[in-house]
Scaffold this motif. Sequence first.
Motif, PDB file in Angstrom:
ATOM      1  N   PRO A   5     -12.711  -4.836  12.502  1.00  0.00           N
ATOM      2  CA  PRO A   5     -12.601  -5.151  10.993  1.00  0.00           C
ATOM      3  C   PRO A   5     -11.312  -4.295  10.646  1.00  0.00           C
ATOM      4  N   ALA A   6     -10.796  -4.698   9.405  1.00  0.00           N
ATOM      5  CA  ALA A   6      -9.686  -4.410   9.110  1.00  0.00           C
ATOM      6  C   ALA A   6      -9.900  -4.226   7.397  1.00  0.00           C
ATOM      7  N   ALA A   7      -9.953  -2.780   7.034  1.00  0.00           N
ATOM      8  CA  ALA A   7     -10.200  -2.288   5.890  1.00  0.00           C
ATOM      9  C   ALA A   7      -8.989  -2.631   5.164  1.00  0.00           C
ATOM     10  N   GLY A   8      -9.084  -3.021   3.821  1.00  0.00           N
ATOM     11  CA  GLY A   8      -8.087  -3.289   2.902  1.00  0.00           C
ATOM     12  C   GLY A   8      -7.232  -4.412   3.083  1.00  0.00           C
ATOM     13  N   LEU A   9      -7.509  -5.454   4.124  1.00  0.00           N
ATOM     14  CA  LEU A   9      -6.460  -6.509   4.624  1.00  0.00           C
ATOM     15  C   LEU A   9      -7.395  -7.575   3.709  1.00  0.00           C
ATOM     16  N   ASP A  10      -6.796  -7.865   2.435  1.00  0.00           N
ATOM     17  CA  ASP A  10      -7.543  -8.853   1.592  1.00  0.00           C
ATOM     18  C   ASP A  10      -6.757 -10.107   1.697  1.00  0.00           C
ATOM     19  N   LEU A  11      -7.145 -11.042   0.649  1.00  0.00           N
ATOM     20  CA  LEU A  11      -6.477 -12.309   0.548  1.00  0.00           C
ATOM     21  C   LEU A  11      -4.939 -12.037   0.406  1.00  0.00           C
ATOM     22  N   ILE A  12      -4.489 -11.224  -0.460  1.00  0.00           N
ATOM     23  CA  ILE A  12      -3.053 -11.117  -1.006  1.00  0.00           C
ATOM     24  C   ILE A  12      -2.270 -10.861   0.475  1.00  0.00           C
ATOM     25  N   HIS A  13      -2.849  -9.740   1.042  1.00  0.00           N
ATOM     26  CA  HIS A  13      -2.057  -9.545   2.236  1.00  0.00           C
ATOM     27  C   HIS A  13      -2.061 -10.654   3.559  1.00  0.00           C
ATOM     28  N   VAL A  14      -3.097 -11.386   3.490  1.00  0.00           N
ATOM     29  CA  VAL A  14      -3.144 -12.514   4.413  1.00  0.00           C
ATOM     30  C   VAL A  14      -2.109 -13.591   3.961  1.00  0.00           C
ATOM     31  N   PHE A  15      -1.971 -13.893   2.637  1.00  0.00           N
ATOM     32  CA  PHE A  15      -1.067 -14.597   1.832  1.00  0.00           C
ATOM     33  C   PHE A  15       0.324 -14.273   2.325  1.00  0.00           C
ATOM     34  N   ALA A  16       0.816 -12.813   2.342  1.00  0.00           N
ATOM     35  CA  ALA A  16       1.914 -12.317   2.416  1.00  0.00           C
ATOM     36  C   ALA A  16       2.306 -12.498   4.066  1.00  0.00           C
ATOM     37  N   LEU A  17       1.291 -12.326   4.920  1.00  0.00           N
ATOM     38  CA  LEU A  17       1.553 -12.554   6.277  1.00  0.00           C
ATOM     39  C   LEU A  17       2.022 -13.920   6.614  1.00  0.00           C
TER      40      LEU A  17
ATOM     41  N   LEU B 136       6.173  -9.388   5.514  1.00  0.00           N
ATOM     42  CA  LEU B 136       5.532  -8.817   6.585  1.00  0.00           C
ATOM     43  C   LEU B 136       5.158  -7.378   6.110  1.00  0.00           C
ATOM     44  N   THR B 137       6.006  -6.504   5.911  1.00  0.00           N
ATOM     45  CA  THR B 137       5.532  -5.366   5.664  1.00  0.00           C
ATOM     46  C   THR B 137       4.505  -5.064   4.648  1.00  0.00           C
ATOM     47  N   TRP B 138       4.499  -6.079   3.612  1.00  0.00           N
ATOM     48  CA  TRP B 138       3.322  -5.998   2.658  1.00  0.00           C
ATOM     49  C   TRP B 138       2.293  -6.360   3.345  1.00  0.00           C
ATOM     50  N   GLY B 139       2.274  -7.571   4.076  1.00  0.00           N
ATOM     51  CA  GLY B 139       0.832  -7.969   4.712  1.00  0.00           C
ATOM     52  C   GLY B 139       0.294  -6.862   5.424  1.00  0.00           C
ATOM     53  N   LEU B 140       1.137  -6.400   6.475  1.00  0.00           N
ATOM     54  CA  LEU B 140       0.714  -5.385   7.466  1.00  0.00           C
ATOM     55  C   LEU B 140       0.527  -4.108   7.107  1.00  0.00           C
ATOM     56  N   GLU B 141       0.572  -3.704   5.660  1.00  0.00           N
ATOM     57  CA  GLU B 141       0.130  -2.270   5.055  1.00  0.00           C
ATOM     58  C   GLU B 141      -1.051  -1.760   5.334  1.00  0.00           C
ATOM     59  N   PRO B 142      -2.100  -2.226   5.285  1.00  0.00           N
ATOM     60  CA  PRO B 142      -3.278  -1.750   5.723  1.00  0.00           C
ATOM     61  C   PRO B 142      -3.541  -1.556   7.025  1.00  0.00           C
ATOM     62  N   LEU B 143      -2.623  -1.872   7.859  1.00  0.00           N
ATOM     63  CA  LEU B 143      -2.994  -2.025   9.457  1.00  0.00           C
ATOM     64  C   LEU B 143      -1.984  -0.690   9.975  1.00  0.00           C
ATOM     65  N   GLY B 144      -1.140  -0.124   9.212  1.00  0.00           N
ATOM     66  CA  GLY B 144      -0.410   0.606   9.957  1.00  0.00           C
ATOM     67  C   GLY B 144       0.793   1.315   8.879  1.00  0.00           C
ATOM     68  N   GLU B 145       1.542   2.441   9.306  1.00  0.00           N
ATOM     69  CA  GLU B 145       2.343   2.886   8.625  1.00  0.00           C
ATOM     70  C   GLU B 145       3.820   2.284   8.555  1.00  0.00           C
ATOM     71  N   ASN B 146       3.890   1.536   9.796  1.00  0.00           N
ATOM     72  CA  ASN B 146       5.269   0.862   9.836  1.00  0.00           C
ATOM     73  C   ASN B 146       5.073  -0.475  10.393  1.00  0.00           C
ATOM     74  N   LEU B 147       6.258  -1.085  10.693  1.00  0.00           N
ATOM     75  CA  LEU B 147       5.937  -2.503  11.371  1.00  0.00           C
ATOM     76  C   LEU B 147       5.257  -2.532  12.723  1.00  0.00           C
ATOM     77  N   LEU B 148       5.780  -1.557  13.638  1.00  0.00           N
ATOM     78  CA  LEU B 148       5.115  -1.680  15.021  1.00  0.00           C
ATOM     79  C   LEU B 148       3.687  -1.189  14.945  1.00  0.00           C
ATOM     80  N   GLN B 149       3.319  -0.371  13.984  1.00  0.00           N
ATOM     81  CA  GLN B 149       1.982   0.089  13.934  1.00  0.00           C
ATOM     82  C   GLN B 149       1.148  -1.167  13.523  1.00  0.00           C
ATOM     83  N   GLY B 150       1.789  -1.805  12.504  1.00  0.00           N
ATOM     84  CA  GLY B 150       1.063  -3.037  11.684  1.00  0.00           C
ATOM     85  C   GLY B 150       0.732  -3.836  12.669  1.00  0.00           C
TER      86      GLY B 150
END
Length: 325
Positions: A83-95, A56-70
Amino acid sequence: MFLASYLLAALAVILAWPAPIMLSRARWTARSPETALVLWQAIALAGGLSMIGAMLTWGLEPLGENLLQGLRGLTGLLLDDSPAAGLDLIHVFALSAALLLTVHLVFTLLLTYYKIRKQRGRHRDLLNLLSSPSADSPRTLVINHPAPVAYCLPGGGGSVTVLSNGLLELLSPEELQAVMTHEKAHLDQRHDLLLWAFAAWRSALPWLPTSKLARTAVNELTEMLADDHALKTSDRETLVRAIAVVAAGERPQPGAGAVATGVGDPAKALLGAAETETFVTAHRLRRLLSPVPGLGRPAQSAVLLGSALLLAVPTVLLVAPGLAS
């Protein structure tokens, strides 16, 4: 949150493999079964939280500095189509993996509960046909079977203890009382809930060898807890004889077995039983025949503190800010 995801992944690996193996081999657990059960639960909960949290933290990394922000960023992304800069296929897969694992664990837990309830319902229907209420003990049913059988059937207010005629014929009144107290402890302390949770863990992650170790260890520890409860009203020798009779299916003759003579290792007579049951019963008998002092209060406190830390560490890693590299 890169650092948090790596730390959570490392913790998940530790709690999924070496930690359960070390705990299953530890000798102190027999000295304090209740404390050991707390640690087993902490390992299971922290392990699941770490596995899900790492993805979860790997997938949300581009969206915030911690889980709540992500999560807030993900909510805005889904609702506002921002738009979500940096949210690529790898992050979507992790989520997606985190979501699937969470659903799988919760679904397996509920499915295991449903199966257990259904099995207990069928079992209770059979008991209503094949058993009769005990004349001497409330909430106790007696089945007509020559083998010595004693077990409890949880069911909230409808929980019962089941005995066989064979058991009643083989045990003395004192031994029967020890068995009844043992089974009552299982019901009063709701050991069925613990066994349900670890059975679900085994079903959800059958490829994980330590899930089998955990289930066996928890089963053994609940039996030891019930033995300790029985020792409050029965002497040790009486309880040992009762366990040996139930395990062997007959009363040992004087001089023919370790329990009757009071020497040797009675666990050796149990090798014909089922493997898991033999393992648990053998450990129970050794523990009763060679008692050791209970775990000291400082050691118990240290284990409980360690259990609390196991749950606190992944929680802090999930919500603490500033762990992104």
